[in-house]
Design a protein around this motif. Structure first.
Motif, PDB file in Angstrom:
ATOM      1  N   ASP A 155      31.348  40.963  70.466  1.00  2.00           N
ATOM      2  CA  ASP A 155      32.368  41.906  70.946  1.00  2.00           C
ATOM      3  C   ASP A 155      33.707  41.702  70.253  1.00  2.00           C
ATOM      4  OD1 ASP A 155      30.617  43.261  72.676  1.00  2.00           O
ATOM      5  OD2 ASP A 155      30.964  41.820  74.285  1.00  2.00           O
ATOM      6  N   ALA A 156      34.112  40.440  70.052  1.00  5.73           N
ATOM      7  CA  ALA A 156      35.396  40.169  69.405  1.00  5.73           C
ATOM      8  C   ALA A 156      35.392  40.644  67.955  1.00  5.73           C
ATOM      9  CB  ALA A 156      35.711  38.681  69.479  1.00  5.73           C
ATOM     10  N   LEU A 157      34.297  40.406  67.247  1.00  2.53           N
ATOM     11  CA  LEU A 157      34.233  40.843  65.853  1.00  2.53           C
ATOM     12  C   LEU A 157      34.112  42.358  65.746  1.00  2.53           C
ATOM     13  CD1 LEU A 157      32.046  38.053  64.242  1.00  2.53           C
ATOM     14  CD2 LEU A 157      34.437  38.592  63.723  1.00  2.53           C
ATOM     15  N   THR A 158      33.363  42.964  66.642  1.00  5.17           N
ATOM     16  CA  THR A 158      33.248  44.423  66.630  1.00  5.17           C
ATOM     17  C   THR A 158      34.609  45.063  66.872  1.00  5.17           C
ATOM     18  OG1 THR A 158      30.940  44.308  67.358  1.00  5.17           O
ATOM     19  CG2 THR A 158      32.069  46.392  67.684  1.00  5.17           C
ATOM     20  N   ALA A 159      35.393  44.486  67.774  1.00  6.75           N
ATOM     21  CA  ALA A 159      36.750  45.003  68.021  1.00  6.75           C
ATOM     22  C   ALA A 159      37.607  44.842  66.766  1.00  6.75           C
ATOM     23  CB  ALA A 159      37.380  44.281  69.208  1.00  6.75           C
ATOM     24  N   TRP A 160      37.523  43.676  66.111  1.00  5.94           N
ATOM     25  CA  TRP A 160      38.304  43.471  64.894  1.00  5.94           C
ATOM     26  C   TRP A 160      37.890  44.468  63.811  1.00  5.94           C
ATOM     27  CZ3 TRP A 160      37.223  42.211  59.800  1.00  5.94           C
ATOM     28  CH2 TRP A 160      38.350  41.955  59.011  1.00  5.94           C
ATOM     29  N   LEU A 161      36.608  44.763  63.726  1.00  7.34           N
ATOM     30  CA  LEU A 161      36.111  45.699  62.718  1.00  7.34           C
ATOM     31  C   LEU A 161      36.508  47.135  63.026  1.00  7.34           C
ATOM     32  CD1 LEU A 161      32.660  44.016  62.206  1.00  7.34           C
ATOM     33  CD2 LEU A 161      34.358  44.374  60.401  1.00  7.34           C
ATOM     34  N   GLY A 162      36.910  47.412  64.254  1.00  2.68           N
ATOM     35  CA  GLY A 162      37.451  48.722  64.589  1.00  2.68           C
ATOM     36  C   GLY A 162      36.448  49.846  64.651  1.00  2.68           C
ATOM     37  N   GLY A 163      35.297  49.588  65.240  1.00  2.00           N
ATOM     38  CA  GLY A 163      34.350  50.682  65.464  1.00  2.00           C
ATOM     39  C   GLY A 163      33.585  51.115  64.232  1.00  2.00           C
ATOM     40  N   GLN A 164      33.284  50.194  63.327  1.00  2.00           N
ATOM     41  CA  GLN A 164      32.512  50.528  62.126  1.00  2.00           C
ATOM     42  C   GLN A 164      31.031  50.701  62.434  1.00  2.00           C
ATOM     43  OE1 GLN A 164      33.967  51.073  59.214  1.00  2.00           O
ATOM     44  NE2 GLN A 164      35.975  50.493  59.944  1.00  2.00           N
ATOM     45  N   GLY A 165      30.618  50.376  63.648  1.00  2.46           N
ATOM     46  CA  GLY A 165      29.211  50.446  64.025  1.00  2.46           C
ATOM     47  C   GLY A 165      28.777  49.124  64.613  1.00  2.46           C
ATOM     48  N   ALA A 166      27.492  48.985  64.836  1.00  6.51           N
ATOM     49  CA  ALA A 166      26.938  47.758  65.397  1.00  6.51           C
ATOM     50  C   ALA A 166      26.969  46.657  64.345  1.00  6.51           C
ATOM     51  CB  ALA A 166      25.510  48.012  65.868  1.00  6.51           C
ATOM     52  N   LEU A 167      27.478  45.507  64.715  1.00  2.61           N
ATOM     53  CA  LEU A 167      27.549  44.380  63.790  1.00  2.61           C
ATOM     54  C   LEU A 167      26.139  43.867  63.513  1.00  2.61           C
ATOM     55  CD1 LEU A 167      29.192  42.288  62.208  1.00  2.61           C
ATOM     56  CD2 LEU A 167      29.398  40.985  64.334  1.00  2.61           C
ATOM     57  N   ALA A 168      25.750  43.861  62.244  1.00  3.33           N
ATOM     58  CA  ALA A 168      24.416  43.393  61.869  1.00  3.33           C
ATOM     59  C   ALA A 168      24.435  41.937  61.420  1.00  3.33           C
ATOM     60  CB  ALA A 168      23.847  44.277  60.755  1.00  3.33           C
ATOM     61  N   ALA A 169      25.387  41.586  60.570  1.00  3.69           N
ATOM     62  CA  ALA A 169      25.452  40.230  60.014  1.00  3.69           C
ATOM     63  C   ALA A 169      26.740  40.104  59.212  1.00  3.69           C
ATOM     64  CB  ALA A 169      24.247  39.962  59.118  1.00  3.69           C
ATOM     65  N   ALA A 170      26.943  38.920  58.686  1.00  4.20           N
ATOM     66  CA  ALA A 170      28.017  38.684  57.729  1.00  4.20           C
ATOM     67  C   ALA A 170      27.429  37.901  56.572  1.00  4.20           C
ATOM     68  CB  ALA A 170      29.163  37.909  58.373  1.00  4.20           C
ATOM     69  N   MET A 171      28.133  37.915  55.462  1.00 13.12           N
ATOM     70  CA  MET A 171      27.721  37.096  54.324  1.00 13.12           C
ATOM     71  C   MET A 171      28.944  36.407  53.752  1.00 13.12           C
ATOM     72  SD  MET A 171      25.448  37.987  50.959  1.00 13.12           S
ATOM     73  CE  MET A 171      23.940  37.977  51.953  1.00 13.12           C
ATOM     74  N   ALA A 172      28.871  35.074  53.695  1.00 11.50           N
ATOM     75  CA  ALA A 172      29.893  34.299  53.008  1.00 11.50           C
ATOM     76  C   ALA A 172      29.567  34.340  51.520  1.00 11.50           C
ATOM     77  CB  ALA A 172      29.894  32.865  53.518  1.00 11.50           C
ATOM     78  N   LEU A 173      30.624  34.431  50.701  1.00  7.01           N
ATOM     79  CA  LEU A 173      30.428  34.571  49.264  1.00  7.01           C
ATOM     80  C   LEU A 173      31.461  33.734  48.529  1.00  7.01           C
ATOM     81  CD1 LEU A 173      28.605  36.329  47.377  1.00  7.01           C
ATOM     82  CD2 LEU A 173      30.468  37.981  47.339  1.00  7.01           C
ATOM     83  N   GLY A 174      31.019  32.969  47.554  1.00 11.45           N
ATOM     84  CA  GLY A 174      31.938  32.163  46.767  1.00 11.45           C
ATOM     85  C   GLY A 174      31.174  31.283  45.793  1.00 11.45           C
ATOM     86  N   TYR A 175      31.916  30.419  45.124  1.00 11.60           N
ATOM     87  CA  TYR A 175      31.301  29.479  44.191  1.00 11.60           C
ATOM     88  C   TYR A 175      30.886  28.234  44.963  1.00 11.60           C
ATOM     89  CZ  TYR A 175      32.915  32.588  40.573  1.00 11.60           C
ATOM     90  OH  TYR A 175      33.098  33.706  39.791  1.00 11.60           O
ATOM     91  N   ALA A 176      29.646  27.834  44.782  1.00 14.89           N
ATOM     92  CA  ALA A 176      29.075  26.725  45.549  1.00 14.89           C
ATOM     93  C   ALA A 176      29.731  25.401  45.186  1.00 14.89           C
ATOM     94  CB  ALA A 176      27.580  26.643  45.312  1.00 14.89           C
ATOM     95  N   ALA A 177      30.019  24.614  46.213  1.00 17.97           N
ATOM     96  CA  ALA A 177      30.494  23.241  46.033  1.00 17.97           C
ATOM     97  C   ALA A 177      29.369  22.265  46.357  1.00 17.97           C
ATOM     98  CB  ALA A 177      31.706  22.985  46.917  1.00 17.97           C
ATOM     99  N   GLU A 178      28.151  22.764  46.394  1.00 17.45           N
ATOM    100  CA  GLU A 178      26.979  21.935  46.673  1.00 17.45           C
ATOM    101  C   GLU A 178      25.786  22.523  45.941  1.00 17.45           C
ATOM    102  OE1 GLU A 178      25.754  22.037  50.770  1.00 17.45           O
ATOM    103  OE2 GLU A 178      25.754  24.213  50.858  1.00 17.45           O
ATOM    104  N   ASN A 179      24.755  21.736  45.812  1.00 21.93           N
ATOM    105  CA  ASN A 179      23.513  22.184  45.181  1.00 21.93           C
ATOM    106  C   ASN A 179      22.355  21.708  46.045  1.00 21.93           C
ATOM    107  OD1 ASN A 179      21.637  23.190  43.420  1.00 21.93           O
ATOM    108  ND2 ASN A 179      21.816  21.522  41.946  1.00 21.93           N
ATOM    109  N   PRO A 180      22.153  22.374  47.194  1.00 22.37           N
ATOM    110  CA  PRO A 180      21.109  21.891  48.105  1.00 22.37           C
ATOM    111  C   PRO A 180      19.716  22.093  47.515  1.00 22.37           C
ATOM    112  CG  PRO A 180      22.009  23.971  48.889  1.00 22.37           C
ATOM    113  CD  PRO A 180      22.815  23.576  47.696  1.00 22.37           C
ATOM    114  N   PRO A 181      18.805  21.208  47.889  1.00 19.38           N
ATOM    115  CA  PRO A 181      17.423  21.383  47.422  1.00 19.38           C
ATOM    116  C   PRO A 181      16.778  22.565  48.146  1.00 19.38           C
ATOM    117  CG  PRO A 181      17.541  19.586  48.991  1.00 19.38           C
ATOM    118  CD  PRO A 181      18.964  20.035  48.748  1.00 19.38           C
ATOM    119  N   SER A 182      15.684  22.995  47.596  1.00 16.50           N
ATOM    120  CA  SER A 182      14.905  24.050  48.240  1.00 16.50           C
ATOM    121  C   SER A 182      14.396  23.539  49.586  1.00 16.50           C
ATOM    122  CB  SER A 182      13.723  24.423  47.350  1.00 16.50           C
ATOM    123  OG  SER A 182      12.901  25.369  47.977  1.00 16.50           O
ATOM    124  N   ARG A 183      14.470  24.369  50.590  1.00 17.56           N
ATOM    125  CA  ARG A 183      13.952  23.968  51.898  1.00 17.56           C
ATOM    126  C   ARG A 183      12.438  24.133  51.908  1.00 17.56           C
ATOM    127  NH1 ARG A 183      17.915  25.862  56.623  1.00 17.56           N
ATOM    128  NH2 ARG A 183      16.762  24.214  57.644  1.00 17.56           N
TER     129      ARG A 183
END
Length: 196
Positions: A155-183
Motif C-alpha cells: 500500500d505504501a509503495l502503491t501510494a508513492w507510485l501514484g496509481g500506476q496500477g497494481a504493484l507487480a515487482a521491483a528490480m534493483a539495477l547496478g554494477y555488481a560488487a559481488e560475484n556469487p556462485p550459481s545457486r
C-alpha cells in the motif's frame, strides 16, 4: 544455451557507480519485448534514481513498519525480516525499477473466475518481462535483483507510485560488487514427466 541465462545472478551488493540512462532504457526495452497473454502488455515502469529513489525507499520502510501489526501477507509474516534486508540492498543499487500492472487488482480484492484467470495470465506476462530485463542487464554487464518483497509494503509503495496500477515487482539495477556462485538447481529429471 544463452550465456546470459547461465551467467545471470541475483545481486545483493552494488557499487555506487551510476547506470547510464541508455543502459536503463535498453533493459526496459527488453522487458517491453516480452510475450504477453492476449498481447495485453500489462506493464508500466517507474525508474527511481537519486532523491526519488530515496523517497520510494522511505515509503517502503514505512510500509514494512506498518506490516508488523496488520500484515497483508499473514502467512508470510515470518519473512518480513528478509524484506528489511532487501530494502538495504535496494539502498545500495543506483537504480530501482518498479513494475506495475495497469490492468491489475489489489491483492485483497475478491476476484471472480474470469478476473482470477486474467490476473494469472498477466502475472505470467510480467514474469517474462522481468526475466527479459534481468537477462538484458546481464548482457550489459550489470547486476540485477528481481524483488517481490515489495508486497510487504504494497500500500505504501502503491501510494508513492501514484496509481500506476497494481504493484507487480521491483528490480534493483547496478554494477555488481559481488560475484556469487550459481545457486544449486535440482536435477531436471525431478521436474520432468515424459508422456508418450
Amino acid at each position: 544455451m544463452l550465456s546470459e541465462i547461465v551467467n545471470r545472478r541475483s545481486i545483493r551488493s552494488y557499487l555506487p557507480t551510476p547506470v547510464s540512462r541508455a543502459d536503463i532504457e535498453t533493459v526496459l526495452r527488453a522487458g517491453a519485448l516480452a510475450p504477453s497473454s492476449k498481447n495485453r502488455q500489462p506493464w508500466r515502469f517507474t525508474v527511481a534514481l537519486g532523491g526519488k529513489k530515496a523517497e520510494a525507499l522511505a515509503a517502503m520502510a514505512r510500509g514494512l513498519d506498518a506490516e508488523k501489526p496488520r500484515p497483508l501477507l499473514p502467512e508470510s509474516a515470518r519473512h518480513l525480516g528478509g524484506a528489511f534486508q532487501t530494502l538495504a540492498v535496494m539502498e545500495q543499487a543506483p537504480a530501482i525499477i518498479f513494475v506495475t500492472n495497469p490492468l491489475g487488482r489489489h491483492p485483497r480484492d475478491p476476484l471472480n473466475t474470469d478476473e482470477r484467470v486474467s490476473e494469472l495470465c498477466n502475472a505470467q506476462s510480467l514474469g517474462a518481462c522481468l526475466e527479459n530485463m534481468a537477462l538484458q542487464a546481464t548482457a550489459l554487464g550489470l547486476g540485477s535483483l528481481w524483488i517481490c518483497d515489495t508486497y510487504f509494503a504494497y500500500d505504501a509503495l502503491t501510494a508513492w507510485l501514484g496509481g500506476q496500477g497494481a504493484l507487480a515487482a521491483a528490480m534493483a539495477l547496478g554494477y555488481a560488487a559481488e560475484n556469487p556462485p550459481s545457486r544449486p538447481r535440482k536435477p531436471l529429471e525431478e521436474s520432468v514427466e515424459w508422456r508418450e
